[in-house]
Structure formats: C-alpha cells, structure tokens
Scaffold this motif. Sequence first.
Motif, PDB file in Angstrom:
ATOM      1  N   GLN A 298     -14.225  -8.770 -22.690  1.00 59.35           N
ATOM      2  CA  GLN A 298     -14.932  -9.729 -22.557  1.00 59.35           C
ATOM      3  C   GLN A 298     -16.151  -9.496 -21.266  1.00 59.35           C
ATOM      4  O   GLN A 298     -17.360  -9.932 -20.915  1.00 59.35           O
ATOM      5  CB  GLN A 298     -13.791 -10.143 -21.523  1.00 59.35           C
ATOM      6  N   TRP A 306     -21.390 -11.850 -28.345  1.00 63.31           N
ATOM      7  CA  TRP A 306     -20.490 -13.196 -27.945  1.00 63.31           C
ATOM      8  C   TRP A 306     -19.086 -13.143 -28.821  1.00 63.31           C
ATOM      9  O   TRP A 306     -19.642 -12.678 -29.833  1.00 63.31           O
ATOM     10  CB  TRP A 306     -21.836 -14.106 -28.183  1.00 63.31           C
ATOM     11  N   LYS A 345     -13.403 -16.074 -22.235  1.00 61.38           N
ATOM     12  CA  LYS A 345     -14.919 -16.220 -22.696  1.00 61.38           C
ATOM     13  C   LYS A 345     -15.348 -16.060 -23.988  1.00 61.38           C
ATOM     14  O   LYS A 345     -15.262 -14.778 -24.236  1.00 61.38           O
ATOM     15  CB  LYS A 345     -16.119 -15.330 -21.681  1.00 61.38           C
ATOM     16  N   ARG A 456     -12.864 -27.079 -22.172  1.00 59.57           N
ATOM     17  CA  ARG A 456     -14.021 -25.765 -22.233  1.00 59.57           C
ATOM     18  C   ARG A 456     -15.111 -27.187 -22.612  1.00 59.57           C
ATOM     19  O   ARG A 456     -15.986 -26.821 -22.418  1.00 59.57           O
ATOM     20  CB  ARG A 456     -13.678 -25.584 -23.937  1.00 59.57           C
ATOM     21  N   TRP A 464     -18.975 -20.109 -19.615  1.00 59.28           N
ATOM     22  CA  TRP A 464     -20.801 -19.528 -18.859  1.00 59.28           C
ATOM     23  C   TRP A 464     -19.645 -18.347 -18.098  1.00 59.28           C
ATOM     24  O   TRP A 464     -20.319 -17.857 -17.544  1.00 59.28           O
ATOM     25  CB  TRP A 464     -21.673 -20.360 -18.693  1.00 59.28           C
ATOM     26  N   TYR A 467     -15.536 -13.040 -16.333  1.00 59.81           N
ATOM     27  CA  TYR A 467     -14.589 -12.792 -16.257  1.00 59.81           C
ATOM     28  C   TYR A 467     -14.617 -11.649 -15.589  1.00 59.81           C
ATOM     29  O   TYR A 467     -14.803 -10.323 -15.654  1.00 59.81           O
ATOM     30  CB  TYR A 467     -14.741 -12.492 -17.817  1.00 59.81           C
ATOM     31  N   ARG A 482     -12.015 -16.449 -13.923  1.00 63.09           N
ATOM     32  CA  ARG A 482     -13.522 -17.084 -14.060  1.00 63.09           C
ATOM     33  C   ARG A 482     -14.376 -17.261 -12.876  1.00 63.09           C
ATOM     34  O   ARG A 482     -13.938 -18.100 -12.353  1.00 63.09           O
ATOM     35  CB  ARG A 482     -13.267 -17.965 -15.625  1.00 63.09           C
ATOM     36  N   TYR A 484     -18.234 -18.963 -11.805  1.00 64.66           N
ATOM     37  CA  TYR A 484     -19.277 -19.931 -12.551  1.00 64.66           C
ATOM     38  C   TYR A 484     -19.900 -20.704 -11.208  1.00 64.66           C
ATOM     39  O   TYR A 484     -18.787 -22.139 -10.958  1.00 64.66           O
ATOM     40  CB  TYR A 484     -19.025 -20.322 -13.208  1.00 64.66           C
TER      41      TYR A 484
END
Length: 540
Positions: A298, A306, A345, A456, A464, A467, A482, A484
């Motif tokens: 992660q 990715w 992610k 999601r 995005w 983590y 997570r 953001y």
Amino acid sequence: EEKWWQTAVVYQIYPRSFQDSNGDGIGDIQGIISRLDYLSELGITAIWLSPVYKSPNDDNGYDISDYEDIMQEFGTMADMEQLIAEAEKRQIKIIMDLVVNHTSDEHPWFIESRKSKENEYRDYYVWRDGINGTEPNELRSTFSGSAWTLDEETDQYYLHLFSKKQPDLNWENEKVRQEVWNLMNFWLEKGVGGFRMDVIDLVGKLPDQLVTGNGPKLHDYLQEMNQKTFGAYDVMTVGETWGATPEIAKLYSDPKRKELSMVFQFEHVGLDQQEGKEKWDLKSLDVQELKKVLSKWQTSLGDQGWNSLFWNNHDLPRIVSRWGDDQKYRERSAKMFAILLHMMKGTPYIYQGEELGMTNYPISSIEEAEDIETINMYNERRSEGYTEAEILRSINAKGRDNARTPMQWNSTKNAGFTKGLPWLHVNPNYHEINAEKELGEPNSVFKTYQQLIRLRKEHPLVVWGDYQLIETTEAEVFAYLRSYENETWLIVGNFSGTQQPLCLEKLEIQHTIIKNTETVRTELKGILLEPYEAFVAKVK
Ligand code: GLO
C-alpha cells in the motif's frame, strides 16, 4: 493525470463456469451476455475475461491454438463482438486474457515448428539437443516434471514451463514478437478495454542459464509491446508477475517507463506456504505477516505504480474457506474480507462468486479433480511416496478446481448454471448460497460488495486517500486509516473466530459507513470486537 482504471472495479469471469446458455454443461459467451445486468447491478466497471480463444483445453483455454478465433464451446466471433457491444452499453469494458508466454501444441506455428529443424517456424519455440540422452537441463514445469519434452520427429527437446501441450514461445525471435503485436492489435481494433497478461514475467527467459522470471530483456519487450500496440489506446494492462517485489513492480508500472498500468503481486497469497517449497506444502497464516505485506504494498509504490487488490482468482482457493470460516461465520467473514480489501488503495478485482461468499468444494478422491496442475502433482507425489491423505489435504486447501466450480445463480437444478451435465461438480451448498437469494436479502454478502463498490464511486478518499496501518495489541486485528483532504476513515477487521479487544485512544468515531454485524460502534476505547467483525467509520 487520472486514469479510468484507477477508479475501476474489475470482475473476473472464468467463462467455462459462469453461465451455460445451450445446455452442453459448459459456460459460454451468450451466457455471459445474459448476466450483464446482474454485473451492472453489482456495479463493476470492467470484466477480466479468462481465455475464450480457440483451444484444445489442456489447461482450460490457457493453451491457445488460434488467437483470432473463439473456442467452439463458448460461441463465435459474432458472439464476442456482441459481448463487447452489450458490455459497453452498460459502461463495462472487456479486458482480454493475453496468454503469450506459450501457445497450444496444436497452434499452427507449433505444428509447423516441430516438422523439421529447417522449418521457417522452428525458431518460434525453444528447441535444444538432449545431453547424454536426457533433458538439456534441470528446468522444471510449474505443472510437475521436467520443462523439456523430447519430440521424436527431430530428436530435439522443446521447452514448456507449463504442460507438455503448452510449448513456450521464443520471444528472442523478432518474428514471434511481431505476431504477438498483430494479435493484440486485432483485439484492440475490436474495442477491448485492455489486457491481463498471463505469466508475463516469464517472456524474457534465458533457459540455458536457468533464468525463467525477470530475464534481462523482459522490460525491453514490454516497452516495445507498448509502442507497437496499446500505447495509442486508453486501455488498462495488468501483468501477472508471481515473484514481484515493490521494486520490480515499479519497473512495470512507473508511467515514465511506458510499460503496463499495474501488476498482480502474489506476496500475500504465498503466506500460507512453507518457505522455499511448493504451494501444496501448507502452513497456517500469520495475520501479523499479512498486515505487514499488504501495508508494504500500500505504501511503497507511490506515483511509480498502482496496486491491484485481490484475494481470489481462478488459480487460488476461495478466500472465505482459506482464511475465514466457511461454516458458522461464512457470511460475516466473507464480508470482513470484502471490507478490508475494498477500502484499500488500488484497483479491486472480484472473482466470480466471491461476491456471494462462495466456498471451496471438498473432494474425497482424485477422480473428482479436473485441473491438470492438480492431477500432475498428484501423480508425481504418489510416485515420491506421499500418502493419499496428505495429497488430498493439499488439494482441498490449494487446488485450482476449488474456485472453478460453476457459478451459483439460484436454487434450481445445477444452481441455474446449466440444464445439461455440468463439466465440473456444482457445490451442493447452492441452495444456501446463490445470487437470486442474496439479491433478495438486505444484508447479504452481495449487498456488502455492492455497497463497497458504491462507496468507491462516491468517495474520492477510497480511490486516492493515503494509507496508514495502525499497530494493534492483538495480532489478529487488522486496522488502518485512509485520509484525504481533512477527512479520515478507520477500517477495522477481526481476522479471528473469537472476540478480540481493541483500544484506540486517540480516535473518535463520527459515524459508521459500513459494517458486517448488528453492533453499532460509537467509541474505540477498550471495546471487544465480535468474531470476524469489520466496520468502516469516519473518525477524527
Ligand atoms: C497462472 C495462470 C494459470 C495458467 C498458466 C498457464 O499462473 O493464471 O491459470 O494455467 O499461467 O497459462
């Protein structure tokens, strides 16, 4: 720059076992078309289609005899074009399985190649002289035994890293690479959404030096492939790379290198196998190690890669039977795996039936096995003196037939998979576990997957967000954050069938986002998690 596959959720179809439409006991393309609405309802945005090309089925389609034709049992090219069009109407892309490390021995290239040393296709494959009447070297096939088979016609050996009926292509030959680019372009022109590349890490092999994976020319070939084929298209590409470390993964997926979108790494699924041995040599899972491995992936790719997220595929046993509880806590543990993975992610992959919590199919004798890998291993280990019981234990734990039993659609005969005789046993638990039933229940495993996919799509945080693993006192509690843009979500899963304490002093729950028990969590200080409990909460 954002790519469509970064927000995608992929569903893998193993066509042979998905839906039969004509009563021959084998799934087919019309069957898939008839189930597209089901997949739309689940919410997935791409389908990875296991091979549908013409094949004698020594390895269920992973042995291809014509890359530009469709397997007779599955339908026709017209069916395939219809599938691509019908999927597109539902905003679903079709990702083709690209199996180009090897072909079938019934492919016209190999039929020519084996005719004589002078044949113009001779160098399409890897031919060597024997040494003192035996194999050129000790390379072994993944499906047991030597990787070399003697062909009487010319008294030379050919290389096959899989079955005898899967001769390896010689990628050093420029003409071979050109053939591969041609067939890829054939499919790109038909409008497919990309490729999943079977054992792609093997194509740079140097068999004389005993090098199979990660050969020196591998990445040159992939850069050439990108330039000559999909580079000009907006598609996704995912490489199957068994031995990949994060450093290796970046070589494939760093956007600057212009190779692939992402790879499948398999570190986490090797954790219940004895070090340095084969997958059949079992050991139990250490959850602490699983947390470490998944967290490493992660956090280590950064913008040079990715992640692809998966518990299951057609080569792996069902996750709920493998590391969960497929009896008493089947639904709850299946949801726990779903929640933990889908909140990470990367691009999640769902293998057909996983969204229902389908389970392994226990076999009691080798006669029930269909898979070539299993059957070859059985014969080899019997001759090496392993007991019948030992081998069956390994097969029930790891055999590939586990995940390949027919999809369980409803409670009618053969689970609604076929009106004929199914090619592989249907799991008798289909009265309990089937799609129709789960669609009608508010709290089914299916509904959890559906809700996770929706989350999601609705929350950029899931796609995005950063983590961060949380250290917990109990090894079997997997917890991470997570975050953001000033928002933080906490994800918690209890990997055990017993209650486990959890105490997170510094976090406060604002509200719950998804959960798999009746319990409503309002605080995090000194709580006792239920067996296999999992939840996601917005925290501060
Ligand atoms: C895993 C593949 C597997 C095929 C093999 C040969 O390694 O997905 O199913 O049997 O690659 O093509």
